[in-house]
Scaffold this active site. Structure first.
Site, PDB file in Angstrom:
ATOM      1  N   TYR A  14      -1.622  -0.808  10.988  1.00 53.27           N
ATOM      2  CA  TYR A  14      -1.861  -1.448   9.677  1.00 53.27           C
ATOM      3  C   TYR A  14      -0.685  -1.204   8.743  1.00 53.27           C
ATOM      4  O   TYR A  14      -0.090  -2.153   8.218  1.00 53.27           O
ATOM      5  CB  TYR A  14      -3.165  -0.915   9.052  1.00 53.27           C
ATOM      6  CG  TYR A  14      -3.267  -1.196   7.561  1.00 53.27           C
ATOM      7  CD1 TYR A  14      -3.372  -2.502   7.078  1.00 53.27           C
ATOM      8  CD2 TYR A  14      -3.228  -0.151   6.617  1.00 53.27           C
ATOM      9  CE1 TYR A  14      -3.449  -2.759   5.704  1.00 53.27           C
ATOM     10  CE2 TYR A  14      -3.303  -0.405   5.249  1.00 53.27           C
ATOM     11  CZ  TYR A  14      -3.413  -1.709   4.797  1.00 53.27           C
ATOM     12  OH  TYR A  14      -3.468  -1.964   3.445  1.00 53.27           O
ATOM     13  N   THR A  66       0.814  -1.218   0.000  1.00 49.13           N
ATOM     14  CA  THR A  66       0.000   0.000   0.000  1.00 49.13           C
ATOM     15  C   THR A  66       0.854   1.278   0.000  1.00 49.13           C
ATOM     16  O   THR A  66       1.987   1.276   0.502  1.00 49.13           O
ATOM     17  CB  THR A  66      -0.908  -0.006   1.260  1.00 49.13           C
ATOM     18  OG1 THR A  66      -1.464   1.284   1.454  1.00 49.13           O
ATOM     19  CG2 THR A  66      -0.130  -0.362   2.524  1.00 49.13           C
ATOM     20  N   ASP A  67       0.276   2.345  -0.520  1.00 44.60           N
ATOM     21  CA  ASP A  67       0.954   3.665  -0.455  1.00 44.60           C
ATOM     22  C   ASP A  67       1.132   4.129   0.987  1.00 44.60           C
ATOM     23  O   ASP A  67       1.956   5.001   1.272  1.00 44.60           O
ATOM     24  CB  ASP A  67       0.173   4.717  -1.266  1.00 44.60           C
ATOM     25  CG  ASP A  67      -1.281   4.895  -0.856  1.00 44.60           C
ATOM     26  OD1 ASP A  67      -1.747   4.212   0.078  1.00 44.60           O
ATOM     27  OD2 ASP A  67      -1.967   5.726  -1.490  1.00 44.60           O
ATOM     28  N   GLU A  68       0.356   3.518   1.905  1.00 42.22           N
ATOM     29  CA  GLU A  68       0.407   3.974   3.304  1.00 42.22           C
ATOM     30  C   GLU A  68       1.758   3.705   3.954  1.00 42.22           C
ATOM     31  O   GLU A  68       2.078   4.294   4.982  1.00 42.22           O
ATOM     32  CB  GLU A  68      -0.722   3.334   4.113  1.00 42.22           C
ATOM     33  CG  GLU A  68      -2.080   3.705   3.552  1.00 42.22           C
ATOM     34  CD  GLU A  68      -3.250   3.341   4.448  1.00 42.22           C
ATOM     35  OE1 GLU A  68      -3.080   3.287   5.671  1.00 42.22           O
ATOM     36  OE2 GLU A  68      -4.341   3.119   3.893  1.00 42.22           O
ATOM     37  N   LYS A  95       2.123  -3.781   7.091  1.00 39.76           N
ATOM     38  CA  LYS A  95       2.339  -3.933   5.644  1.00 39.76           C
ATOM     39  C   LYS A  95       3.801  -3.652   5.296  1.00 39.76           C
ATOM     40  O   LYS A  95       4.410  -4.346   4.486  1.00 39.76           O
ATOM     41  CB  LYS A  95       1.419  -2.999   4.846  1.00 39.76           C
ATOM     42  CG  LYS A  95      -0.058  -3.328   4.897  1.00 39.76           C
ATOM     43  CD  LYS A  95      -0.409  -4.699   4.348  1.00 39.76           C
ATOM     44  CE  LYS A  95      -0.253  -4.801   2.836  1.00 39.76           C
ATOM     45  NZ  LYS A  95      -0.728  -6.114   2.333  1.00 39.76           N
TER      46      LYS A  95
HETATM   47  P1  NAD Z   1     -10.112  -7.158   2.124  1.00 37.84           P
HETATM   48  O1  NAD Z   1     -10.097  -6.906   3.579  1.00 37.84           O
HETATM   49  O2  NAD Z   1     -11.352  -6.857   1.351  1.00 37.84           O
HETATM   50  O3  NAD Z   1      -9.750  -8.687   1.839  1.00 37.84           O
HETATM   51  C1  NAD Z   1      -8.754  -9.375   2.541  1.00 37.84           C
HETATM   52  C2  NAD Z   1      -8.948 -10.858   2.263  1.00 37.84           C
HETATM   53  O4  NAD Z   1      -7.870 -11.575   2.888  1.00 37.84           O
HETATM   54  C3  NAD Z   1     -10.255 -11.427   2.829  1.00 37.84           C
HETATM   55  O5  NAD Z   1     -10.886 -12.251   1.881  1.00 37.84           O
HETATM   56  C4  NAD Z   1      -9.805 -12.238   4.039  1.00 37.84           C
HETATM   57  O6  NAD Z   1     -10.650 -13.344   4.340  1.00 37.84           O
HETATM   58  C5  NAD Z   1      -8.426 -12.695   3.584  1.00 37.84           C
HETATM   59  N1  NAD Z   1      -7.542 -13.027   4.706  1.00 37.84           N
HETATM   60  C6  NAD Z   1      -7.288 -12.252   5.809  1.00 37.84           C
HETATM   61  N2  NAD Z   1      -6.410 -12.879   6.609  1.00 37.84           N
HETATM   62  C7  NAD Z   1      -6.107 -14.065   6.023  1.00 37.84           C
HETATM   63  C8  NAD Z   1      -5.259 -15.157   6.376  1.00 37.84           C
HETATM   64  N3  NAD Z   1      -4.548 -15.148   7.510  1.00 37.84           N
HETATM   65  N4  NAD Z   1      -5.182 -16.216   5.532  1.00 37.84           N
HETATM   66  C9  NAD Z   1      -5.907 -16.240   4.382  1.00 37.84           C
HETATM   67  N5  NAD Z   1      -6.730 -15.244   4.008  1.00 37.84           N
HETATM   68  C10 NAD Z   1      -6.833 -14.166   4.806  1.00 37.84           C
HETATM   69  O7  NAD Z   1      -8.870  -6.370   1.547  1.00 37.84           O
HETATM   70  P2  NAD Z   1      -8.645  -5.637   0.137  1.00 37.84           P
HETATM   71  O8  NAD Z   1      -9.120  -4.250   0.237  1.00 37.84           O
HETATM   72  O9  NAD Z   1      -9.147  -6.502  -0.956  1.00 37.84           O
HETATM   73  O10 NAD Z   1      -7.049  -5.581   0.102  1.00 37.84           O
HETATM   74  C11 NAD Z   1      -6.298  -6.619  -0.518  1.00 37.84           C
HETATM   75  C12 NAD Z   1      -4.825  -6.304  -0.420  1.00 37.84           C
HETATM   76  O11 NAD Z   1      -4.539  -5.065  -1.056  1.00 37.84           O
HETATM   77  C13 NAD Z   1      -4.300  -6.149   1.012  1.00 37.84           C
HETATM   78  O12 NAD Z   1      -3.015  -6.712   1.070  1.00 37.84           O
HETATM   79  C14 NAD Z   1      -4.231  -4.658   1.230  1.00 37.84           C
HETATM   80  O13 NAD Z   1      -3.256  -4.316   2.191  1.00 37.84           O
HETATM   81  C15 NAD Z   1      -3.872  -4.193  -0.159  1.00 37.84           C
HETATM   82  N6  NAD Z   1      -4.287  -2.823  -0.503  1.00 37.84           N
HETATM   83  C16 NAD Z   1      -5.603  -2.475  -0.437  1.00 37.84           C
HETATM   84  C17 NAD Z   1      -5.998  -1.198  -0.812  1.00 37.84           C
HETATM   85  C18 NAD Z   1      -7.448  -0.785  -0.801  1.00 37.84           C
HETATM   86  O14 NAD Z   1      -7.739   0.390  -1.036  1.00 37.84           O
HETATM   87  N7  NAD Z   1      -8.409  -1.685  -0.556  1.00 37.84           N
HETATM   88  C19 NAD Z   1      -5.038  -0.270  -1.233  1.00 37.84           C
HETATM   89  C20 NAD Z   1      -3.690  -0.658  -1.284  1.00 37.84           C
HETATM   90  C21 NAD Z   1      -3.338  -1.943  -0.923  1.00 37.84           C
END
Ligand code: NAD
Length: 325
Positions: A148, A124-126, A152
């Site tokens: 968080y 993430t950009d964070e 990451k």
């Molecule tokens: P989300 O919370 O919607 O989904 C996370 C998924 O991971 C869920 O299906 C959950 O069941 C699964 N999960 C959690 N812990 C687990 C474990 N121990 N074993 C197996 N599965 C597990 O998240 P998202 O928004 O889809 O984000 C996905 C990725 O992208 C993350 O790594 C997040 O840090 C990154 N990200 C998200 C954003 C955003 O804006 N949503 C931006 C930048 C990066």
């Protein structure tokens, strides 16, 4: 045929990514490893239930035995699984450290043992922290400010260590805020849209001055696919969209889409340690061929339209899984 392991594929970005791969890469198969935490929802992929190129495995990425077994069936990894909600990490960081750091380590170890050739770690950009001005490129120092983003960044540093120590062919993506269909309704855009659809007010942090760059999830998934297929092993790629908006601008745009006025805004105390601004320089990804396809206006209209049409999906989540502020 390329066999992909996607972790966290029942979450927001993971499910959109798997759907994109199934649609646009007929030669690929996908194994989705997801433990179904509160934000993981098999309904996100119910249209793929009968697809012979798609397999779901319920399990935890920290379960090394299971991860080794699943890893032996694939050629490449796209790692999305994570605890993702900043406010939850402020309330308690344990699950964030387990999944985002130990879980990432478990995947790196198993993929190294299996000689996996391509590994994409979604970050993430964070991790760059708050930027008063300018944009962070991939060399920018890491200054995470929430549990968080610190977890990451911990995952990112492990990936780096495997690259340096083991020549592991892993790549890191640092992506800005995503929005679109199937996003868990605790995150700001689906929370605000569904609150308004329920006739409730929207809780805006502080003065709403904090700024984020918003990328439509399909564009982010295309970027992940591009890095998976064309990225250089060992590299880091920022993914942005150049659609920077303050939270107040974002809120006004949502209100406008739904024909509601500013009387629906409820000011709430700011999040502790709230990063003021994230902004990415993603020229490196542009050089690889990336260009966002969605304008902010078009992406937001499509997103709002999706939540309007899919109350069956979000209403049970709001009722069962969390209390709306
Ligand atoms: P989300 O919370 O919607 O989904 C996370 C998924 O991971 C869920 O299906 C959950 O069941 C699964 N999960 C959690 N812990 C687990 C474990 N121990 N074993 C197996 N599965 C597990 O998240 P998202 O928004 O889809 O984000 C996905 C990725 O992208 C993350 O790594 C997040 O840090 C990154 N990200 C998200 C954003 C955003 O804006 N949503 C931006 C930048 C990066």
């Amino acid at each position: 045929m390329k066999r992909l392991l996607v972790t966290g594929g029942c979450g927001f970005i993971g499910s959109n990514f798997i759907r994109l791969v199934m649609k646009e890469r007929p030669g690929y198969s996908v194994v989705n490893l997801d433990k179904l935490s509160y934000s993981g929802n098999p309904e996100n992929l119910r249209d793929l239930a009968q697809n012979t190129r798609y397999t779901f495995v319920k399990g935890d990425i920290c379960d090394k035995k299971l991860v080794a077994k699943v890893m032996s069936r694939v050629d490449a990894v796209v790692h999305f699984a994570a605890e993702t909600h900043v406010d939850r990490s402020i309330a308690g960081a344990d699950e964030f450290l387990k999944t985002n750091i130990l879980g990432t380590a478990s995947l790196l170890e198993a993929s190294r043992a299996c000689g996996i050739k391509r590994f994409v770690h979604m970050s993430t950009d964070e991790v760059y922290g708050s930027l008063a001005k300018g944009k962070a490129d991939e060399e920018h120092r890491l200054e995470p400010n929430s549990p968080y983003s610190a977890s990451k960044a911990g995952g990112d540093l492990l990936v780096r260590s495997f690259r340096v120590t083991h020549k592991h062919p892993a790549m890191i993506i640092r992506c800005t805020n995503n929005y679109g269909p199937y996003q868990f309704p605790e995150k700001v855009i689906p929370l605000f849209v569904t609150n308004l659809l329920e006739g409730k007010t929207v809780p805006l942090y502080g003065q709403g001055r904090n700024r984020r760059d918003w990328i439509f999830v399909e564009d982010a998934c295309r970027a992940v696919l591009l890095v998976l297929e064309k990225g250089k092993p060992g590299e880091i790629y920022n993914v942005g969209s150049d659609h920077e908006r303050s939270n107040l601008q974002l809120t006004r745009a949502i209100l406008k889409e739904l024909g509601r006025g500013e009387d629906m805004i409820r000011r709430v105390a700011d999040r502790p340690g709230h990063d003021f601004r994230y902004a990415l320089n993603f020229n490196k990804l542009r050089k690889l061929g990336f260009k966002p396809r969605w304008s902010f206006e078009e992406g937001l209209r499509t997103t709002v339209g999706w939540y309007v049409a899919n109350e069956w999906w979000w209403l049970p989540l709001k009722k069962d899984k969390f209390t709306v502020k």
